[in-house]
Design a protein around this motif. Structure first.
Motif, PDB file in Angstrom:
ATOM      1  N   GLN A 149      -2.705  -2.411 -10.150  1.00  0.00           N
ATOM      2  CA  GLN A 149      -3.170  -1.490  -9.114  1.00  0.00           C
ATOM      3  C   GLN A 149      -4.628  -1.823  -8.823  1.00  0.00           C
ATOM      4  O   GLN A 149      -5.375  -2.195  -9.721  1.00  0.00           O
ATOM      5  CB  GLN A 149      -3.065  -0.042  -9.579  1.00  0.00           C
ATOM      6  N   TYR A 150      -5.015  -1.635  -7.561  1.00  0.00           N
ATOM      7  CA  TYR A 150      -6.403  -1.899  -7.174  1.00  0.00           C
ATOM      8  C   TYR A 150      -6.956  -0.659  -6.493  1.00  0.00           C
ATOM      9  O   TYR A 150      -6.378  -0.160  -5.517  1.00  0.00           O
ATOM     10  CB  TYR A 150      -6.476  -3.098  -6.236  1.00  0.00           C
ATOM     11  N   ASP A 151      -8.060  -0.113  -6.997  1.00  0.00           N
ATOM     12  CA  ASP A 151      -8.629   1.120  -6.453  1.00  0.00           C
ATOM     13  C   ASP A 151      -9.816   0.877  -5.550  1.00  0.00           C
ATOM     14  O   ASP A 151     -10.538   1.806  -5.187  1.00  0.00           O
ATOM     15  CB  ASP A 151      -9.032   2.072  -7.585  1.00  0.00           C
ATOM     16  N   GLY A 152     -10.038  -0.380  -5.171  1.00  0.00           N
ATOM     17  CA  GLY A 152     -11.182  -0.729  -4.347  1.00  0.00           C
ATOM     18  C   GLY A 152     -12.325  -1.311  -5.138  1.00  0.00           C
ATOM     19  O   GLY A 152     -13.252  -1.883  -4.560  1.00  0.00           O
ATOM     20  N   GLU A 153     -12.258  -1.160  -6.465  1.00  0.00           N
ATOM     21  CA  GLU A 153     -13.311  -1.694  -7.320  1.00  0.00           C
ATOM     22  C   GLU A 153     -12.760  -2.547  -8.453  1.00  0.00           C
ATOM     23  O   GLU A 153     -13.245  -3.640  -8.704  1.00  0.00           O
ATOM     24  CB  GLU A 153     -14.157  -0.548  -7.894  1.00  0.00           C
ATOM     25  N   ILE A 154     -11.762  -2.039  -9.148  1.00  0.00           N
ATOM     26  CA  ILE A 154     -11.234  -2.778 -10.294  1.00  0.00           C
ATOM     27  C   ILE A 154      -9.719  -2.853 -10.216  1.00  0.00           C
ATOM     28  O   ILE A 154      -9.068  -2.040  -9.561  1.00  0.00           O
ATOM     29  CB  ILE A 154     -11.660  -2.128 -11.635  1.00  0.00           C
ATOM     30  N   LEU A 166      -3.372   0.337  -3.394  1.00  0.00           N
ATOM     31  CA  LEU A 166      -2.865  -1.024  -3.264  1.00  0.00           C
ATOM     32  C   LEU A 166      -2.219  -1.475  -4.566  1.00  0.00           C
ATOM     33  O   LEU A 166      -2.820  -1.356  -5.645  1.00  0.00           O
ATOM     34  CB  LEU A 166      -4.011  -1.974  -2.898  1.00  0.00           C
ATOM     35  N   TRP A 167      -1.006  -2.004  -4.480  1.00  0.00           N
ATOM     36  CA  TRP A 167      -0.261  -2.527  -5.626  1.00  0.00           C
ATOM     37  C   TRP A 167      -0.015  -4.011  -5.388  1.00  0.00           C
ATOM     38  O   TRP A 167       0.274  -4.429  -4.260  1.00  0.00           O
ATOM     39  CB  TRP A 167       1.084  -1.824  -5.763  1.00  0.00           C
ATOM     40  N   ILE A 168      -0.110  -4.815  -6.453  1.00  0.00           N
ATOM     41  CA  ILE A 168       0.192  -6.239  -6.336  1.00  0.00           C
ATOM     42  C   ILE A 168       1.183  -6.643  -7.426  1.00  0.00           C
ATOM     43  O   ILE A 168       1.083  -6.217  -8.570  1.00  0.00           O
ATOM     44  CB  ILE A 168      -1.078  -7.119  -6.392  1.00  0.00           C
ATOM     45  N   ALA A 169       2.147  -7.452  -7.016  1.00  0.00           N
ATOM     46  CA  ALA A 169       3.124  -8.021  -7.945  1.00  0.00           C
ATOM     47  C   ALA A 169       2.719  -9.458  -8.218  1.00  0.00           C
ATOM     48  O   ALA A 169       2.400 -10.210  -7.296  1.00  0.00           O
ATOM     49  CB  ALA A 169       4.520  -7.972  -7.332  1.00  0.00           C
ATOM     50  N   THR A 170       2.738  -9.843  -9.500  1.00  0.00           N
ATOM     51  CA  THR A 170       2.276 -11.174  -9.870  1.00  0.00           C
ATOM     52  C   THR A 170       3.266 -11.831 -10.820  1.00  0.00           C
ATOM     53  O   THR A 170       4.252 -11.229 -11.250  1.00  0.00           O
ATOM     54  CB  THR A 170       0.898 -11.105 -10.572  1.00  0.00           C
ATOM     55  N   MET A 171       2.956 -13.089 -11.153  1.00  0.00           N
ATOM     56  CA  MET A 171       3.742 -13.804 -12.145  1.00  0.00           C
ATOM     57  C   MET A 171       3.564 -13.219 -13.550  1.00  0.00           C
ATOM     58  O   MET A 171       4.291 -13.566 -14.463  1.00  0.00           O
ATOM     59  CB  MET A 171       3.335 -15.285 -12.166  1.00  0.00           C
ATOM     60  N   ASP A 172       2.592 -12.329 -13.684  1.00  0.00           N
ATOM     61  CA  ASP A 172       2.331 -11.728 -14.988  1.00  0.00           C
ATOM     62  C   ASP A 172       2.259 -10.207 -14.874  1.00  0.00           C
ATOM     63  O   ASP A 172       1.380  -9.567 -15.430  1.00  0.00           O
ATOM     64  CB  ASP A 172       1.017 -12.273 -15.562  1.00  0.00           C
ATOM     65  N   GLY A 173       3.171  -9.608 -14.130  1.00  0.00           N
ATOM     66  CA  GLY A 173       3.261  -8.161 -14.064  1.00  0.00           C
ATOM     67  C   GLY A 173       2.635  -7.548 -12.827  1.00  0.00           C
ATOM     68  O   GLY A 173       2.327  -8.230 -11.850  1.00  0.00           O
ATOM     69  N   VAL A 174       2.426  -6.237 -12.882  1.00  0.00           N
ATOM     70  CA  VAL A 174       1.967  -5.449 -11.746  1.00  0.00           C
ATOM     71  C   VAL A 174       0.563  -4.928 -12.009  1.00  0.00           C
ATOM     72  O   VAL A 174       0.229  -4.526 -13.118  1.00  0.00           O
ATOM     73  CB  VAL A 174       2.925  -4.261 -11.495  1.00  0.00           C
ATOM     74  N   ILE A 211       0.867  -1.167   0.000  1.00  0.00           N
ATOM     75  CA  ILE A 211       0.000   0.000   0.000  1.00  0.00           C
ATOM     76  C   ILE A 211       0.906   1.220   0.000  1.00  0.00           C
ATOM     77  O   ILE A 211       1.739   1.386   0.897  1.00  0.00           O
ATOM     78  CB  ILE A 211      -0.943   0.017   1.210  1.00  0.00           C
ATOM     79  N   ASP A 212       0.767   2.076  -1.016  1.00  0.00           N
ATOM     80  CA  ASP A 212       1.681   3.213  -1.111  1.00  0.00           C
ATOM     81  C   ASP A 212       1.233   4.358  -0.208  1.00  0.00           C
ATOM     82  O   ASP A 212       0.228   4.260   0.507  1.00  0.00           O
ATOM     83  CB  ASP A 212       1.849   3.654  -2.570  1.00  0.00           C
ATOM     84  N   SER A 213       1.982   5.451  -0.239  1.00  0.00           N
ATOM     85  CA  SER A 213       1.725   6.571   0.658  1.00  0.00           C
ATOM     86  C   SER A 213       0.424   7.291   0.354  1.00  0.00           C
ATOM     87  O   SER A 213      -0.033   8.112   1.147  1.00  0.00           O
ATOM     88  CB  SER A 213       2.883   7.571   0.583  1.00  0.00           C
ATOM     89  N   HIS A 214      -0.178   7.013  -0.807  1.00  0.00           N
ATOM     90  CA  HIS A 214      -1.464   7.611  -1.158  1.00  0.00           C
ATOM     91  C   HIS A 214      -2.622   6.661  -0.871  1.00  0.00           C
ATOM     92  O   HIS A 214      -3.770   6.972  -1.200  1.00  0.00           O
ATOM     93  CB  HIS A 214      -1.481   8.003  -2.634  1.00  0.00           C
TER      94      HIS A 214
END
Length: 829
Positions: A153-158, A143-151, A137-140
């Motif tokens: 971002q999650y804004d609470g909905e999508i 939420l960011w997630i790292a996966t086997m297929d890239g990165v 979770i960044d300073s703003h």
């Protein structure tokens, strides 16, 4: 402000031969029962629960009394779990190999609303993007997630894919060319991504820089962990190249050879953490790896001797009490400063509470802030300096003699070692010469002998031998510690601690605390640079900010008494505002935040004038009266200022605005009251108070009668019949007269009468907007022979009182012209 969230991220490892060698979870009688075969160091949530991620056995929680295991059957995406973070609402987010799982305190929910991308089962081209390898979770709050297929971002909905223009090349990856192993936000807000064969990627919000073995000297392009220590240096744990240290210029490889790592093959490091004492810990992931501790000069290896065992250490964590935890291939351990204690299910021994060192008190430390360059060192760059002085710092008999700390915010790039030496020489040669002349008359002293060495990416240590002109006039040796930080390409700040005491002396803890206090004040005042950020503050935050501002702008606030904080709303904008009483005049003022705004009016605004061309202006915060200067306030100062105490067309009541004042008398009044006029830019900014519409309450004039004494249906008939149409059809209760200040609703800054009543005199002459404004105040320099007045008046039509409307003074003294006093708060940080 930035919220500090506890972030836990340890890396999932493929099941290998090392797992088979781990201690079995099902032990015999009397033998320790480990948390799991491959447990991670625990994450401590806000309720004090410890959460242990595992490779095959789900998520295990210990609440201080019992262990509870949660698996896929309970709603986890997979029994292979990784990082955990907790958001501001107390929600836990868990990375699993089967997706992102959310825990609200009662239920585990695995989110399936990823963007519509085909989920591939193999890892050859595109790995499974539901297989998470880390999260943050960044300073703003994003939420960011790292996966086997890239990165993503999650804004609470999508979920949204974060495109990264790099993939592993030449088939040199361990799992998939698009895998991102880790995400990290550094102290400056830049995001870093560790990849599975494409190096480390740095993103500053606009551009990306890729660091690789070939381009920069990174030890491996398989980057599993990224971390920045308190000195500003970066550390990169890799999957097959040891640890890379980056000081901002050069990469250096550590813990890669057998001599250092004491295990075979290349180093694999998935854990890096700096403890409260400033030691940086590294965990070698596989069997035989162990942990290392770095003290700034050398690495100390922790193997089986202190009780850690010979297993790998893929995760290291520090809890809220300062206890160090280690997740290993042989169980979970915590460290008591001497040896490691195995934390098991049948013997969950909690760490002994760490005794914190005695707290540092800065009671009695004097403080001072002034502009740079000072008179004694005119060659220093422009900027600001803020200092804290230890009690007895000028007394030779005190152990605090020559001990103080200061921060210089300077208008030049972050200095290197040579520039640091020049700054110290200019500062102290000038300072000592000035003191010597004051005490001993015309006397010359030898320049200081200064040596500076770099001890970190942005840290320097200096020694100075100079003549002590403060007290003894004898040579004295001073130790100096300097930290430099780039604010942007053209600005930086330099933190300086100095004392004649050796580095082991306790004064250095106090000096460090003094620097942190100065920086904390600067951070809290940063919000005053941006009105939009300021608008998000609540009542308590604004009250705290008022205290900080008063202690920082000591000179400016010396004539004011803090009153209270109130909430104001208008035009769809709202703010909590601190209110101050000006002691000499009895007028109430508010502290207005600064910020960047568009001055002028858009081309489609009705009734706009050609001289209202829109342009951007950035202002520092300032104090301004909540109303026009009243007749009562004018009379309090007039006699002392030697001016007419009743230059009025409309006499009384005392709370009506003063008018028919000359520019010369207004300037004399302001000077006597230690106040000034607002610049035209400041006036429009405070009038708009965050709005972009024609008036402070919106784009329509329909509600203007609630906010302004303007020409209305209450005016005399000959005004109504005037061919210029100077009246409006509503009744506001006032005809051809002024209203007492505060008779109408305030804008969202708590300011009364910004439209109507009397025109308000500004500091500037009426100049073309093509003339550039001065930094901070927005003053537009130049002489046109006519002062700017703003805000309309009681016999103006509403269009003439628009926020952007510019008028020139019609006469030296006029019944429609008054003023609203203000005071600049030059932003010294």
């Amino acid at each position: 402000m930035r919220s500090h969230l506890v972030i836990v991220a340890f890396f999932l490892l493929a099941i290998s031969s090392s797992l088979a060698a781990a201690q079995d979870a099902v032990a015999g009688d009397g033998e320790p029962i480990q948390i799991s075969q491959y447990p991670g160091a625990p994450f401590e949530d806000r309720n004090g629960n410890l959460w242990f991620g595992t490779v095959l056995e789900g998520l295990i929680r210990f609440d201080g009394d019992e262990f509870v295991t949660f698996t896929k059957e309970d709603g986890l995406g997979s029994d292979m779990t990784g990082g955990i973070v907790e958001d501001e609402e107390g929600i836990l987010w868990i990375a699993t190999s089967g997706g992102l799982t959310k825990y609200d305190g009662e239920t585990f929910t695995t989110l399936t609303n990823y963007e519509p991308i085909k989920v591939t089962q193999g890892w050859a081209e595109h790995g499974n993007h539901r297989h998470l390898s880390g999260l943050m979770i960044d300073s703003h709050g994003k939420l960011w997630i790292a996966t086997m297929d890239g990165v993503f971002q999650y804004d609470g909905e999508i979920f949204t894919r974060f495109e990264m223009p790099v993939v592993a090349v030449d088939q040199k990856w361990l799992f998939t060319p698009r895998k991102v192993s880790s995400i990290y936000e550094d102290q400056g807000g830049d995001l870093w991504f560790g990849t599975d064969g494409a190096g480390a990627v740095r993103w500053d919000g606009k551009t990306m820089v890729v660091y690789t073995v070939k381009t920069h000297g990174l030890s491996s392009d398989n980057v599993s962990k990224i971390f920045q220590d308190s000195r500003g240096d970066y550390w990169f744990g890799t999957a097959n190249g040891g640890v890379s240290h980056f000081d901002g210029d050069t990469f250096t490889t550590h813990l890669r050879s057998k001599e250092f790592s004491k295990h075979s093959g290349w180093g694999r490091y998935f854990a890096i953490h700096e403890d409260r004492q400033g030691y940086v810990w590294f965990g070698a992931a596989y069997e035989g790896g162990g942990a290392y501790r770095y003290d700034g000069e050398s690495f100390e290896y922790f193997s089986g001797n202190p009780g850690l065992g010979a297993g790998g250490v893929p995760s290291i964590r520090e809890d809220r009490s300062g206890n160090m935890w280690f997740g290993t291939t042989g169980g979970v351990y915590h460290y008591n400063g001497e040896h490691f204690v195995n934390f098991t299910m049948n013997n969950p021994v909690m760490p002994v509470q760490i005794n914190e060192p005695d707290s540092v008190s800065l009671e009695g430390w004097a403080e001072e802030t002034f502009d740079l360059p000072p008179g004694f060192a005119p060659d220093l760059p422009t900027g600001t300096e803020s200092l804290r002085f230890a009690p007895g710092w000028k007394e030779p008999s005190s152990e605090n003699f020559w001990s103080y700390a200061f921060v210089m915010w300077i208008d030049e790039p972050s200095p290197d070692a040579e520039r640091v030496k020049e700054l110290l020489a200019s500062y102290y040669d000038g300072l000592m010469s000035t003191f010597a002349r004051k005490k001993y008359g015309h006397v010359s002293i030898k320049p200081a002998k200064i040596t500076v060495k770099r001890i970190g990416a942005n840290r320097f240590e200096a020694s100075m031998n100079l003549i002590d002109a403060f007290a003894t006039f004898e040579p004295i040796d001073i130790r100096v510690v300097i930290d430099t930080v780039a604010d942007d390409d053209d600005h930086s700040f330099v933190c300086i601690q100095l004392s004649h005491q050796p580095k082991e002396h306790k004064i250095w803890r106090s000096l460090e605390a003094a620097i942190k206090e100065i920086q904390a004040k600067a951070i809290s005042l940063e919000v005053l640079k941006d009105r939009a950020s300021y608008a998000m503050l609540d009542q308590e935050a604004v009250e705290a900010l008022a205290r900080t501002a008063q202690s920082h702008w000591v000179r400016e606030f010396s004539g004011f008494t803090y009153q209270r904080v109130e909430h104001f709303a208008a035009g769809g904008v709202s703010h909590w505002m601190s209110i101050w009483l000006h002691d000499q005049t009895g007028l109430e003022f508010v502290m207005v935040p600064g910020g960047k705004f568009q001055m002028g009016s858009p081309a489609d605004e009705p009734d706009r004038h050609d001289n209202e061309l829109q342009h951007w202006v950035t202002l520092d915060p300032f104090l301004i009266a909540r109303s026009e200067c009243t007749q009562e306030a004018w009379a309090k100062i007039a006699v002392e200022a030697g001016i007419d105490d009743a230059p009025l067309h409309f006499k009384g009541p005392e709370q009506a605005p003063v008018e028919r004042v000359t520019t010369e008398d207004v300037m004399a009044w302001c000077q006597t009251a230690n106040l000034m006029l607002p610049t035209e830019a400041q006036w429009e900014f405070m009038c708009r108070s965050g709005t972009t519409t024609a008036w402070t309450m919106g784009a329509s004039k329909d509600e203007l009668s609630r906010y302004a004494n303007i020409g209305s249906a209450d005016c005399p008939q000959d005004w109504i019949d005037h061919p210029f149409g100077i009246t409006e059809p509503w009744h506001d209760g006032y005809g051809d007269e002024l209203s007492p200040v505060g008779s109408f609703a305030p804008n969202s800054f708590g300011l009364f009468g910004v439209h109507g009543n009397v025109r308000e005199l500004c500091r500037d002459d009426l100049m073309s907007y093509e003339v550039q404004v001065e930094k901070g105040t927005g003053l537009r320099p130049g002489v046109s022979g006519s002062r700017v007045v703003r805000g309309g008046s009681f016999n103006h039509a509403s269009w003439q009182a628009r926020s952007a409307r510019r008028l020139k003074r019609v006469a030296s003294a006029h019944r429609m012209v008054g003023f609203r006093p203000s005071l600049d708060l030059p932003f010294r940080y």
